[in-house]
Design a protein around this motif. Structure first.
Motif, mmCIF file in Angstrom:
data_model
loop_
_atom_site.group_PDB
_atom_site.id
_atom_site.type_symbol
_atom_site.label_atom_id
_atom_site.label_comp_id
_atom_site.label_asym_id
_atom_site.label_seq_id
_atom_site.Cartn_x
_atom_site.Cartn_y
_atom_site.Cartn_z
ATOM 1 N N ASP A 1 56.349 81.398 -86.555
ATOM 2 C CA ASP A 1 56.706 80.027 -86.186
ATOM 3 C C ASP A 1 57.631 80.113 -84.977
ATOM 4 O O ASP A 1 58.827 80.392 -85.115
ATOM 5 C CB ASP A 1 57.400 79.331 -87.354
ATOM 6 C CG ASP A 1 57.787 77.896 -87.010
ATOM 7 O OD1 ASP A 1 57.224 77.358 -86.027
ATOM 8 O OD2 ASP A 1 58.686 77.356 -87.678
ATOM 9 N N THR B 1 50.202 85.387 -98.618
ATOM 10 C CA THR B 1 49.051 84.804 -97.919
ATOM 11 C C THR B 1 48.816 85.446 -96.571
ATOM 12 O O THR B 1 47.787 85.212 -95.938
ATOM 13 C CB THR B 1 49.261 83.297 -97.714
ATOM 14 O OG1 THR B 1 50.451 83.089 -96.926
ATOM 15 C CG2 THR B 1 49.421 82.584 -99.067
ATOM 16 N N LEU C 1 48.565 87.294 -83.470
ATOM 17 C CA LEU C 1 48.968 86.137 -84.257
ATOM 18 C C LEU C 1 49.058 84.881 -83.415
ATOM 19 O O LEU C 1 48.704 83.794 -83.883
ATOM 20 C CB LEU C 1 50.322 86.413 -84.927
ATOM 21 C CG LEU C 1 50.365 87.624 -85.866
ATOM 22 C CD1 LEU C 1 51.760 87.784 -86.458
ATOM 23 C CD2 LEU C 1 49.342 87.457 -86.994
ATOM 24 N N THR C 2 49.543 85.016 -82.191
ATOM 25 C CA THR C 2 49.684 83.848 -81.328
ATOM 26 C C THR C 2 49.905 84.317 -79.896
ATOM 27 O O THR C 2 50.180 85.494 -79.631
ATOM 28 C CB THR C 2 50.871 82.973 -81.766
ATOM 29 O OG1 THR C 2 50.902 81.779 -80.963
ATOM 30 C CG2 THR C 2 52.187 83.700 -81.615
ATOM 31 N N HIS D 1 52.887 85.317 -90.858
ATOM 32 C CA HIS D 1 52.983 84.019 -90.171
ATOM 33 C C HIS D 1 54.067 84.102 -89.101
ATOM 34 O O HIS D 1 55.034 84.870 -89.216
ATOM 35 C CB HIS D 1 53.343 82.910 -91.168
ATOM 36 C CG HIS D 1 52.424 82.869 -92.350
ATOM 37 N ND1 HIS D 1 51.175 82.278 -92.304
ATOM 38 C CD2 HIS D 1 52.573 83.361 -93.616
ATOM 39 C CE1 HIS D 1 50.595 82.403 -93.500
ATOM 40 N NE2 HIS D 1 51.433 83.064 -94.308
#
Length: 463
Positions: free
Chosen positions: A68, A63, A97-98, A66
């Motif tokens: 975290d 997907t 991404l962040t 990611h």
């Protein structure tokens, strides 16, 4: 002496404290750099742990990519100074991404290496200095994808830690410096004790006590000082002795002439007849002349004393020219007695001499020769040169001096027994002192003219 000791103590403390102060300043300067380095090392480990923790939480699946971010990765920065923490995770495709946008990029001159995969740099972000750590982690997807993790922290904690390290180091060094200064002061005080004891010995001395100190009973460090003090006191004692000798000689020799002058003046005042008054004045004039000559010779003898000579300047001069010119000055005195006064010598005769002492010496020799030579006599001054010496000779056709008396005539105020001359016995004493001042030797012998020949032999110098 007290001021000397205090000044010496102060100067020693000053010259010891100046290097200590410079050393302290240099250490503080080095400590400041070292403290910044230590603070960076300590906090860079936190940055390193943070970027690795975040990088480990970057994953990829079908997907997408990611991330975290665990709370522990950012909580480890919490401190009493509330530093701000900035972070971001971006892909090499440019996707973020962040985290915070537009974080500063590391300088192109800094590149990660296998040994140091995490790079550190400083930059300005949002108006503050921030220390950043950057770590790139390959994700091994179908495409060659790399995640870049960047974490930054403001510098309040680092500055506080560096300041604390500097203060602790400076405090310790100040204590050490104060302790060193204390022991240095004690050492200086103890080291100056011998000098203080010497000061006390000098202060306890009465006026006029110039006997030397015992150099064997002082510390080796003080022996040069004590030796110099002894040398100075010996010189002062010698000068005082010379002054006392002069005063004693002058008072002894002038007492009788002054009494005679007073008596003759009294007789002249009491005289009523012009002839008697004229005779008294003639005697008074003659006595005054003798007294003046005596006073002048006493002064000449004082100038020729060894302690006075050492302050005079000796320079190269031609004795032939000097003696010829001085001989010419006595032509009038010789002519008054119809004495044939001559000079022999044409060769340059260079010596180290003092013109004042040479003038006194030659003048006394000529004065004695003319004085004791009868009318129509002969006086000759000669300067001769040999390979090693310069010889000054003054010969006359007078009565001469018996061989048995030739050594004693150099004594002060000595006159040959039975002589009817009115000399005061200082002329040859002055000549001897002047000769010794020039490192010359003097001798008396019978002259070819039948009288006395005085020979002064000077050491020769190169012209």
């Amino acid at each position: 002496m007290v001021k000397l000791v205090r000044s010496l103590r102060g100067q020693l403390l000053m010259w010891l404290m100046i290097p200590l102060g410079l050393l302290l300043g240099f250490n503080i300067w080095q400590t400041i750099d070292a403290s910044k380095e230590l603070a960076n090392v300590a906090y860079d480990r936190t940055l390193q742990a943070s970027v690795r923790t975040i990088a480990e939480r970057v994953t990829i699946d079908e997907t997408g990519v990611h991330v975290d971010i665990p709370a522990a990765a950012l909580e480890m920065f919490e401190s009493q100074f509330q530093d701000r923490v900035y972070y971001s995770v971006t892909l090499n495709t440019g996707k973020q991404l962040t985290g915070y946008a537009n974080l500063p990029s590391p300088p192109k001159t800094i590149r990660p290496t296998p040994q140091s995969p995490i790079i550190f740099f400083d930059a300005i972000y949002r108006g503050e200095e921030v220390r950043f750590a950057v770590f790139q982690r390959p994700l091994f997807a179908g495409k060659h994808m790399v995640a870049t993790v960047q974490v930054g922290e403001t510098l309040s904690s680092r500055t506080a830690l560096a300041n604390q390290i500097v203060w602790d180091a400076v405090r310790d060094q100040l204590w050490m410096m104060a302790l060193a200064a204390f022991f240095v002061a004690i050492g200086i005080h103890r080291g100056l004790q011998p000098l203080l004891r010497l000061r006390d010995k000098i202060q306890r001395r009465e006026e006029g006590e110039l006997y030397p100190f015992n150099e064997e009973k002082v510390q080796s460090e003080l022996k040069p000082l004590v030796g110099s003090l002894n040398q100075t006191m010996r010189r002062l004692q010698s000068e005082l002795d010379a002054r006392q000798r002069f005063i004693a000689d002058a008072s002894h020799q002038l007492r009788t002439p002054l009494t005679l002058l007073y008596t003759q003046a009294e007789l002249a005042l009491r005289a009523t007849e012009p002839a008697s008054m004229q005779a008294s004045l003639i005697e008074l004039h003659q006595s005054t002349k003798q007294t003046v000559r005596l006073a002048n010779q006493l002064l000449s003898l004082s100038r020729a004393e060894p302690d006075s000579v050492q302050h005079l300047e000796f320079t190269p001069l031609d004795l032939t020219t000097f003696a010829r010119e001085l001989t010419a000055e006595f032509a009038t005195a010789a002519r008054s007695k119809q004495i044939d006064l001559g000079f022999e010598g044409d060769e340059t005769a260079s010596i180290e001499g003092n013109s004042l002492l040479l003038h006194e010496m030659i003048s006394n020799l000529l004065d004695n020769a003319i004085h004791y030579t009868p009318n129509r006599g002969l006086v000759t001054v000669a300067v001769k040169v040999d390979p090693y010496h310069i010889l000054l000779q003054v010969s006359d056709s007078g009565p001469g001096i018996p061989a048995s008396e030739r050594e004693r005539v150099f004594e002060r105020f000595y006159r040959i027994l039975g002589t009817k001359e009115t000399g005061c016995g200082l002329g040859l004493a002055i000549v001897k002192e002047c000769a010794q001042a020039h490192r010359a030797t003097i001798s008396l012998s019978k002259a070819e003219e039948g009288g006395l020949k005085v020979a002064v032999r000077f050491p020769k110098i190169d012209a």
